[in-house]
Structures are given as C-alpha cells and as structure tokens.
Design a protein around this motif. Sequence first.
Motif, PDB file in Angstrom:
ATOM      1  N   LEU A   1      -1.936  16.116   1.441  1.00 16.53           N
ATOM      2  CA  LEU A   1      -1.540  14.708   1.463  1.00 16.53           C
ATOM      3  C   LEU A   1      -0.759  14.380   2.735  1.00 16.53           C
ATOM      4  CD1 LEU A   1      -1.517  12.068  -0.108  1.00 16.53           C
ATOM      5  CD2 LEU A   1       0.590  12.814  -1.212  1.00 16.53           C
ATOM      6  N   GLU A   2       0.071  15.338   3.141  1.00 21.39           N
ATOM      7  CA  GLU A   2       0.862  15.110   4.367  1.00 21.39           C
ATOM      8  C   GLU A   2      -0.048  14.967   5.577  1.00 21.39           C
ATOM      9  OE1 GLU A   2       4.356  14.399   6.354  1.00 21.39           O
ATOM     10  OE2 GLU A   2       3.992  14.629   4.223  1.00 21.39           O
ATOM     11  N   GLN A   3      -1.049  15.857   5.657  1.00 20.63           N
ATOM     12  CA  GLN A   3      -1.981  15.773   6.786  1.00 20.63           C
ATOM     13  C   GLN A   3      -2.763  14.458   6.741  1.00 20.63           C
ATOM     14  OE1 GLN A   3      -4.406  19.219   6.552  1.00 20.63           O
ATOM     15  NE2 GLN A   3      -2.740  20.676   6.990  1.00 20.63           N
ATOM     16  N   MET A   4      -3.210  14.090   5.526  1.00 17.26           N
ATOM     17  CA  MET A   4      -3.958  12.830   5.428  1.00 17.26           C
ATOM     18  C   MET A   4      -3.070  11.643   5.758  1.00 17.26           C
ATOM     19  SD  MET A   4      -6.114  13.596   1.951  1.00 17.26           S
ATOM     20  CE  MET A   4      -6.724  11.947   1.921  1.00 17.26           C
ATOM     21  N   ARG A   5      -1.800  11.691   5.306  1.00 17.65           N
ATOM     22  CA  ARG A   5      -0.902  10.571   5.580  1.00 17.65           C
ATOM     23  C   ARG A   5      -0.605  10.438   7.068  1.00 17.65           C
ATOM     24  NH1 ARG A   5       4.590  11.565   3.130  1.00 17.65           N
ATOM     25  NH2 ARG A   5       4.861  12.573   5.119  1.00 17.65           N
ATOM     26  N   LEU A   6      -0.453  11.564   7.723  1.00 24.60           N
ATOM     27  CA  LEU A   6      -0.179  11.525   9.171  1.00 24.60           C
ATOM     28  C   LEU A   6      -1.362  10.926   9.912  1.00 24.60           C
ATOM     29  CD1 LEU A   6       1.630  14.952   9.696  1.00 24.60           C
ATOM     30  CD2 LEU A   6       2.637  12.657   9.702  1.00 24.60           C
TER      31      LEU A   6
ATOM     32  N   GLU B   1      15.958  -2.659  10.642  1.00 21.13           N
ATOM     33  CA  GLU B   1      15.374  -3.202   9.415  1.00 21.13           C
ATOM     34  C   GLU B   1      14.023  -2.556   9.102  1.00 21.13           C
ATOM     35  OE1 GLU B   1      17.315  -7.695   9.513  1.00 21.13           O
ATOM     36  OE2 GLU B   1      15.179  -7.390   9.874  1.00 21.13           O
ATOM     37  N   GLU B   2      13.192  -2.352  10.129  1.00 24.54           N
ATOM     38  CA  GLU B   2      11.893  -1.707   9.894  1.00 24.54           C
ATOM     39  C   GLU B   2      12.065  -0.276   9.400  1.00 24.54           C
ATOM     40  OE1 GLU B   2       9.220  -4.138  13.214  1.00 24.54           O
ATOM     41  OE2 GLU B   2       9.625  -2.006  13.432  1.00 24.54           O
ATOM     42  N   ARG B   3      13.048   0.454   9.982  1.00 28.47           N
ATOM     43  CA  ARG B   3      13.270   1.828   9.521  1.00 28.47           C
ATOM     44  C   ARG B   3      13.739   1.857   8.078  1.00 28.47           C
ATOM     45  NH1 ARG B   3      18.257   4.943  11.935  1.00 28.47           N
ATOM     46  NH2 ARG B   3      19.184   3.408  10.524  1.00 28.47           N
ATOM     47  N   ASP B   4      14.703   0.937   7.756  1.00 21.90           N
ATOM     48  CA  ASP B   4      15.206   0.919   6.381  1.00 21.90           C
ATOM     49  C   ASP B   4      14.113   0.523   5.393  1.00 21.90           C
ATOM     50  OD1 ASP B   4      18.415  -0.385   7.458  1.00 21.90           O
ATOM     51  OD2 ASP B   4      17.624   1.662   7.367  1.00 21.90           O
ATOM     52  N   THR B   5      13.260  -0.426   5.808  1.00 25.93           N
ATOM     53  CA  THR B   5      12.159  -0.844   4.916  1.00 25.93           C
ATOM     54  C   THR B   5      11.220   0.321   4.607  1.00 25.93           C
ATOM     55  OG1 THR B   5      12.257  -3.079   5.804  1.00 25.93           O
ATOM     56  CG2 THR B   5      10.250  -2.451   4.617  1.00 25.93           C
ATOM     57  N   LEU B   6      10.880   1.104   5.642  1.00 25.19           N
ATOM     58  CA  LEU B   6      10.008   2.265   5.411  1.00 25.19           C
ATOM     59  C   LEU B   6      10.672   3.326   4.557  1.00 25.19           C
ATOM     60  CD1 LEU B   6       8.409   2.647   8.971  1.00 25.19           C
ATOM     61  CD2 LEU B   6       7.363   1.706   6.909  1.00 25.19           C
TER      62      LEU B   6
ATOM     63  N   ALA C   1       0.837  -1.217   0.000  1.00 26.59           N
ATOM     64  CA  ALA C   1       0.000   0.000   0.000  1.00 26.59           C
ATOM     65  C   ALA C   1       0.851   1.238   0.000  1.00 26.59           C
ATOM     66  CB  ALA C   1      -0.936  -0.027   1.209  1.00 26.59           C
ATOM     67  N   LEU C   2       1.939   1.186   0.749  1.00 30.75           N
ATOM     68  CA  LEU C   2       2.821   2.351   0.790  1.00 30.75           C
ATOM     69  C   LEU C   2       3.459   2.579  -0.574  1.00 30.75           C
ATOM     70  CD1 LEU C   2       4.491   1.826   4.275  1.00 30.75           C
ATOM     71  CD2 LEU C   2       2.744   3.476   3.659  1.00 30.75           C
ATOM     72  N   LYS C   3       3.873   1.473  -1.252  1.00 29.12           N
ATOM     73  CA  LYS C   3       4.459   1.624  -2.583  1.00 29.12           C
ATOM     74  C   LYS C   3       3.435   2.185  -3.574  1.00 29.12           C
ATOM     75  CE  LYS C   3       7.863  -2.092  -2.108  1.00 29.12           C
ATOM     76  NZ  LYS C   3       8.280  -3.419  -2.588  1.00 29.12           N
TER      77      LYS C   3
ATOM     78  N   VAL D   1       8.083   6.784   0.494  1.00 31.23           N
ATOM     79  CA  VAL D   1       6.952   7.571   1.010  1.00 31.23           C
ATOM     80  C   VAL D   1       7.396   8.410   2.209  1.00 31.23           C
ATOM     81  CG1 VAL D   1       4.626   7.440   1.930  1.00 31.23           C
ATOM     82  CG2 VAL D   1       5.365   5.864   0.137  1.00 31.23           C
ATOM     83  N   TYR D   2       8.312   7.863   2.997  1.00 36.08           N
ATOM     84  CA  TYR D   2       8.722   8.516   4.249  1.00 36.08           C
ATOM     85  C   TYR D   2      10.116   9.103   4.094  1.00 36.08           C
ATOM     86  CZ  TYR D   2       4.858   5.755   6.070  1.00 36.08           C
ATOM     87  OH  TYR D   2       3.630   5.192   6.288  1.00 36.08           O
ATOM     88  N   ASN D   3      10.368  10.104   4.891  1.00 34.41           N
ATOM     89  CA  ASN D   3      11.712  10.694   5.028  1.00 34.41           C
ATOM     90  C   ASN D   3      12.032  10.837   6.511  1.00 34.41           C
ATOM     91  OD1 ASN D   3      10.160  12.857   5.821  1.00 34.41           O
ATOM     92  ND2 ASN D   3      10.288  13.902   3.831  1.00 34.41           N
ATOM     93  N   HIS D   4      13.192  11.382   6.806  1.00 32.93           N
ATOM     94  CA  HIS D   4      13.662  11.456   8.219  1.00 32.93           C
ATOM     95  C   HIS D   4      12.836  12.408   9.062  1.00 32.93           C
ATOM     96  CE1 HIS D   4      17.215   8.918   7.730  1.00 32.93           C
ATOM     97  NE2 HIS D   4      17.401   9.515   6.516  1.00 32.93           N
ATOM     98  N   GLU D   5      12.016  13.255   8.393  1.00 35.15           N
ATOM     99  CA  GLU D   5      11.229  14.213   9.160  1.00 35.15           C
ATOM    100  C   GLU D   5       9.877  13.643   9.574  1.00 35.15           C
ATOM    101  OE1 GLU D   5      13.003  18.144   6.809  1.00 35.15           O
ATOM    102  OE2 GLU D   5      10.866  17.636   6.758  1.00 35.15           O
ATOM    103  N   ASP D   6       9.499  12.481   9.019  1.00 33.95           N
ATOM    104  CA  ASP D   6       8.208  11.904   9.382  1.00 33.95           C
ATOM    105  C   ASP D   6       8.222  11.430  10.815  1.00 33.95           C
ATOM    106  OD1 ASP D   6       7.859  10.469   6.078  1.00 33.95           O
ATOM    107  OD2 ASP D   6       7.158  12.390   6.872  1.00 33.95           O
ATOM    108  N   ARG D   7       7.015  11.337  11.360  1.00 34.65           N
ATOM    109  CA  ARG D   7       6.885  11.020  12.795  1.00 34.65           C
ATOM    110  C   ARG D   7       7.277   9.581  13.080  1.00 34.65           C
ATOM    111  NH1 ARG D   7       1.248  11.502  16.276  1.00 34.65           N
ATOM    112  NH2 ARG D   7       2.106  10.730  18.268  1.00 34.65           N
ATOM    113  N   ILE D   8       6.884   8.643  12.249  1.00 38.18           N
ATOM    114  CA  ILE D   8       7.179   7.219  12.522  1.00 38.18           C
ATOM    115  C   ILE D   8       8.663   6.936  12.413  1.00 38.18           C
ATOM    116  CG2 ILE D   8       6.709   6.576  10.118  1.00 38.18           C
ATOM    117  CD1 ILE D   8       5.553   3.956  11.244  1.00 38.18           C
TER     118      ILE D   8
END
Length: 1018
Positions: free
Chosen positions: A877-882, A982-987, A851-853, A992-999
Amino acid sequence: MASKSDQLLIVVSILEGRHFPKRPKHMLVVEAKFDGEQLATDPVDHIDQPEFATELAWEIDRKALHQHRLQRTPIKLQCFALDALTSAKETIGYILLDLRTAQETKQAPKWYQLLSNKYTRFKCEIQISIALETDSKAPVDSFKAKGAPPRDGKVPASLPGLDPKDIMAVLNEEGGYHQIGPAESCTDFFLMSVTIAFATQLEQLIPCTMKLPERQPEFFFYYSLLGNDVTNEPFNDLINPNFEPERASVRIRSSIEILRVYLAFQSKLQIHLCCGDQSLGSTEIPLTGLLKKGSTEINQRPVTVEGAFTLDPPNRAKQKLAPIPVELAPTVGVSVALQREGIDAQSLIELKTQNEHEPQHSKKRVLTPIKEKLNEPKSPSVSPVMPNNQSPPTKDDATESEVESLQYDKDTKANPKAISSSVPALPAQLVTASSAPETASGQKIAVPATSHHFCFSIDLRSIHDLEVGFPINCILRYSYPFFGSAAPIMTNPPIEVRKNMEVFLPQSYCAFDFATMPHQLQDTFLRIPLLIELWHKDKMSKDLLLGIARIQLSNILSAEKTRFLGSNGEQCWRQTYSESVPIIAAQGSNNRIINLSYTMTLEDYGILKTREIFVSDSSQGLTAVQQNSSSLPPAPCPSEVQTEPRETLEYKAALELEMWKERQEDIFENQLKQKELAHMQALAEEWKKRDRERESLVKKKVAEYTLLEGKLQKTLIDLEKREHQLAITESELQRERRELKSEREQNLQELQNSIRRAKEDCVHQVELERLKIKQLEEDKHRLQQQLNDAETKYKILEKEFQQFKDQQSNKPEIRLQSEINLLTLEKVELERKLESATKSKLHYKQQWGRALKELARLKQREQESQMARLKKQQEELEQMRLRYLASEEKDTVKTERQELLDIRNELNRLNILPDNLLDKAGLPGKPGSRVPEGSRCQQPGLKQQEQKQCQDSREIASGKVDGPHGDALEEGLDEYLTRLIEERDTLMRTGVYNHEDRIISELDRQIREVLAKSNTSN
C-alpha cells in the motif's frame, strides 16, 4: 324408461375415401368407437378411392345425448390396413367427430383428413356424414348398439340379377341341407359347425339386483344357426360351469362366392348366456374371417374361427357399469368351423356323430390318458410310475380312457418302439381270461372301434428376452392329466437367465403315448390349454412361482400333415408346430416376464387293433387267493394212530376257519374304513367347493356393495355440500339484498342533498360572477385611461431621447468611453474565468481530501480484517500510495503551472492593451514613458490578486526576492507561510500521512526555507 320418441340413433355414414395409396393384398377397415361400444365396416380393397358405403348406428336417448354433448364426448374413427394373408392389422390414422355437429336434419357429407397419417406423402381423406334419426322401432331390451347392414356385398358376375339382400338360407327337408343361393348354380356342399367348449368367470354377469329362482337355477347357452335355435345342456354352477362340449352342425348347399356374400351380410353370430327367458350376457363371433376374398384355403382344409370371447352384460353403456379387469372378465370358448364335403371324410363322420350324441362315451369329460414316455433318458425328475401308496382304480372310478390305457399297455409290451423309461405293465391289475375267466375279480370292457394310437411330444427349446431387472435361476414345470399322469414334469437342473440372453433348457423333451378318439383329442385340445409354470429356485429361500405361459394345443391340429411309415409298415401322420409364447407374471399386472420357444409334434399311428381288456382289483384277487388256499384242508397222515385233540384235523380246520374269519373281518373293516374315508373326502371336497362358491359370491357381493356404498357416500357428501352451499348462498343473497336496499336509500338521499347544494352554489356563484364582471369593467376603464396617458408620455420621452442620442453621437469622448466599456467587459469575463478556475481548484482539493479520507477508512478496515498479512500489505500500500501521490502531485503541479502561465500571458496581454488604446486615442502622455511592471499586476479583482500571490509564492520558493517586486513579495511571505502550514495540517488530519511521508517532508522543507528567507530579509 324413456318413451319411443326419446329414442334416437346416432348414424355415422362412411361413404368413400380418396388419396389412399394402392396396396395389393391389403384391405381397409374403419372402426368407430363411442361410449365404450365399437362398430366396424366390412373390409374393402386398399385402392386410391375405396368405397366403404357403410352406416354405423348407436342407440341413445335424448337425456344421454345431452349429457354427452355437455361432456364433448367425441366419436373416434380409426382406419386400419388388414393383410389378407397374415390377417395382421396396421393402424393408418384416426378421425375425431364432434357429437355436437349431429343434427336431426339431413346434412351434406364432409371430407375429413386422417390424423397421425402413416402415409405421410398422401393426404388421405374419408367422406363422412353424421346425423340423428328417430328410432321408432327401438327394442325394449336390446343388448347392444348394432351396425347397419353392410353395403359392399357384391354378387358374382355370373349372377348379375341377384340382389344380395335376397340371399337367404332355405331348409330342404328331403335333402337334409340348407340351400343358400340359386339351386341351379349353387351345388357345392359345405358343413358348418359351432362348438361351445368351455366358459369361465360367469358369476361376474349376475348383478346384485337380479333375482334368481329359489330352486337351483339352470343356465344354458343359446344361439341361432341359420334360423335354427340351438341350446346346450343346462348346468347349475356358474363358478365352475360343468357342461359337456357340444357341436351343432348344419349342412349347406351353395357356392363359395354366394356363401361369402351371405356371410358378409350375416357377419356375426350372437351367443347368449340365459337363465330361463332372461339373457345374462352375450358375445359376438365374427364370421367374415371364414371366407376371405381371394382365399382358397377352404378347398384344402376346414377354415375355423375360434378363441375365448368376452361376454358382455346387456346394455352395459346404459347401466354405466364399471369395467371388469381382463383376468375377471367372463369368457366363453367357441369354435366355428366351415369345410367342404369330401375334403376330410373322417372329420365329417366325427362331426355327425358328435351332433347326434349317439355314443355314450362322447360326452365323458374326464379323459385319462394312457402313458407317457421320455425320449431323453437323462431326465430323472420325470417318473410316470404309479406310487406305491396309490390304490388301483375301483370299478366306479374306472373310465373308458383308463381301460384303453390298460389295454394299450398290454399291447405295447412287445412293441420294439417302447423305451425303457416308459410305464411298466401292472401284472396285479391285468388278469387274463385263462387265469380268471368270468369271475368277480375281473371285469371285461370293450374298446371303441374309433380309438387311435397317438404320440404327443413337446420340446421346450429355449427362453429369451428377460424383462425383469434381476437374474433368475429357473426351471419349467407342467402337468397335463389327459396324457396319463398328474405328476408334474420339470426341466432339470435349474439354469440362470439374465437380460439379453437366450438359454437352451436341459432335459426339456418329453413324449406321451396314449389312445383316444380323434374328436375327444380335438375337444380336449380346444378346451384345455397346456400351462407352463416358470419357477425360481433358491437355496436360501422357498421356491417362487414367477409366471405362467399358456400354450394352445389346438394350434397343432391346424398344422400341415406329413405322411410316414410306422414300425409295422402302416401309414402314419405327423403334425409339427413351433412358436414363441410370452410367460405372463403370476401376480400383479399382466406383464410379460420372458419368452418361451417350443416345438410340439403329434403322431397318429392309426386305429387300435385290440378291442377288449380285463380289469381286476388287487384286493379282490388277494382275497380270492387266500380263500382258495385256506379252503383246502391238509390230507390225514396214515402213520398217526392216536393224536392229541389239538392235533386232529377237525381242530386245525376249525382253528384255520376262525383265523380266516378274523382275517375276513379285518379286511371288511379296512374296506369299510376306506369307503368311509372316501366318503369323507368326497364330502370334504364338496364342502370346499361350495365354500369356495359362497366365498366367491360373497366377495362379489362385497365388492358390489362397497362400490354402491362408495357411490352413496359420495352422493351424500355432494348433497350435504350442495345443501350447505345453498344455505350460504341464500343468506348471502338476503344480506346483499338488505345492503343494496340501504345503499339505494342512502344514495337517493345523498343525491337529493347534492342537488340542493349544487343549486345554492350555482345561485351564489352567479352573484359573485356578476360582481366580478362589474368590478372588472371598472378596472378596465381605469387601466385604459392609464394606458393612454403612458403612451403619450412614452412618445414625448422617445423624442427627447432621440435628440439626446443625436447630440452625444457626435462627441469623441463617447466613442472612447464605449471602447473602454468593451474592454471592461472583457476584463470582467476574464475575472470570471479566473474565479471559476480557482473554485475548480478548491473543488479538486476537497475531492482529493475526501479520497484521502476514504482511503484512510479502507486502510483501517483492511488493518482490522487482515492482521496476519499487515506488514506485507502495508508495504504494498505504501508503494502504491507513493506512486499515486507522485503522479497526482505531478499532474496537479503541471496543471497549476499551465494555468499560471495562461493567466500570466493573459495579464501581460491586458497590460499591453491599454497602452495601445491610449496611443490610438491620442491621449496626452510622456513620450517614451513606460508603465512599470508592478503597476501592470495591480489590477482590481480576485483573480489578479490570486495570480499575484501564486507568482510571488513561486518567486519566493525559487529564491527570487530581489528586484523591483522585492518589497511586495516580502509582504506576502507571511501569507505564503500560512498557506503551507494549513496544507500540511490538512494532510496530517486525514490520518493517511505521517511526518515520514515524502509530501509532508517537502512541505516542511518549504516552510523552513520560507522562514529562513523571512529571517534573512528582516
């Protein structure tokens, strides 16, 4: 021509009806139409069960009957209701008869229901039978299919023993009449007359294959009146038939009822156009309308049947002639009149006079009227005064009517009724007896004693109901030379007419005074209608003729007469008639353009009193005056003794004589030139007439030849197509025959080969089956022996197992072992559930990654297509994604937390369960000793290890490293750290994500905490 046995009659018997409503003063008529020929029954009363009792028959041969049956040609019967008062015809319904049901054997009649029935509440039915009869007396040259004699003629109740078929017309030579019916009871005298007034388009009756006599052929009309053969005067020109209207009259002695029955049986009068002994065409005039049932009109006035009837060529249906347009159809104008003697004595005298052809003036066709007057002086467009360049009529051109008109002009000079706009007298043409008695310049002509003074007036009131789609600026124009002037009479000024308007015409009243004989007036009104032309006037273009209305002037003759007093106190008669007629388009189809309402009046002032007048030629009068003046020499003057020779009387007389001679020569030359011009004009007119005749005949021949050429071309094309089709069919048939023959031989050979192969296969198959059966029997014996040995061993083993089972069932270790096995099964089941939960978790993570891809691809596509609104859409989109990630993470965490709690509870229950089992089994152990909590978690299987890792990871994340599990949890720090990385690298790899995202920030924070705790523990 077909033989007599091939001639048939299609007989349709119309017997009776039922379920009809009762309508007083109405009659029922059934008309049958087949192959373009129409027959009808006689009218019957409109009652509940009308009795028609009529047979209608059509002549036909067997070949034509077969063709009609193939084409399924129907016989259409239409039922009409006739109003006895107004003669209006109203359609009730129709019936279609199938010609294929007609047989030569007699069939029972059937009831047929009317289709499209007007009486919707009544199911009207008519009893009809259709049959074929052999026509043994078929005439060779019959003109038309004839209806069988009607059967509804009823004899009056006063003569019950009289058969209607026996009523015949018997000539009484002494009395000069025809007796119809018994002489004792039939004593009334009637006068029946037939008038042939005119004929048009007769050249359409001459087929291209007919040969006429080489000399001028003579044509005439023929008919039979009460058994008397009547022909009119022969004529030679079919294009412009020029014959005098002739009336044939017979005197009848009968009664009204008997005469009505006779006319019901002799219902039609046939009139033939003949050339020698050959009939070119015929028409039928119905006589049933003369004496209608219950009508008393004959006691008051003469009854007539008149009109223009279409002439049909003989055997039109058999010759398969094309239909002729209405405007080109050959017609003949016929009037049939019946009256009682004593009703109108004057009319009877005229009829006898016309029949005997005694007066010479009764056969004149050129009827020049007298004068014309306008009661509305504001009509300047009508000027009946003779033009200056028009020469007066000569002796050869003067007719009786012109003499009457001149005499009437003389008599009406002192008439106070004359209007200032009437025709002025012509003094140059009227020479009295005292001024020129019995000289060559005057001519004395007698006026007939029966001439009457008439006044005809017409008022074109209004026009209405315009049908064309554009407004017209119109005037009305007409001319009737019989009234005295060929000059056209027009309404003025032009008026504009639009749709749904009624416009009253200005200056539309005109009156004509003339003198003529009553029968001439009647014949002219019957023959020549008044044509009213509708013209469209436009300032920018030429005047356009839109349409023509035909007014039958004979309608006024049947109007009611009223009496009034004239200017001199004499009794006069007036007849007035009003109606509305359509104006038909002059070009194209016969469509109605507009309706014209008019009123016409005819006044009869009685017989003229003047009996003779004088007619003179102005040129002759002028010549006589000049001659008289020049013939008188001047008197000699006594005062002159000697004069010059040129001044002598002799010289002057000779000079005047020479001058007179020159004038006479000039006058003679002018007269010769006028006569030459008149002869040239006559020759030109005759040439034009003959040229028109030739052109009309050529057009007719060209049309016929074109039609024949088209038929011939069509036939040739059809023959060529048929020949080509036959050739193709023959070649195709030969090819198919060859193919069928070769295919048959090939199939026969293949069949023989297949039969041979099938026989060989069957023999070989039988050998194989025999070998298989032998082998199977040997296998069967061997297997039977093995089965017996196995059954013996099974019985021995079963006995040993039973004994062993009895021995083992008595030991307690066995029971404990069974319980342990049960618990092991439960543990395996729980492990399986844990494994499935782990797999579902991995599946959900994979789906989440997909889904993320997909979201990344959508995001990339959206960035490419809508760069203009990129910032705004990125923020949304950022607000909806968050929100989505927060809710997804929250749900995932909650789900995992719940699963871990369930697994922990289950593990605790499983750890407690072995202790209870050991206590129940009474196994030795230290009293009060407890299994450490760490040992409870050390269960075999993947689920327990994952559960332990989850628990350790949560304790590491919560900071609970100390305790009994400290060492074990420290050993799992590296594994937990690896999983977080591994989870961080996978995301991050999804894009879709960058270092500024919350997750991602949360994962980095946990990684830092684990690293810090690992360093601290070390």
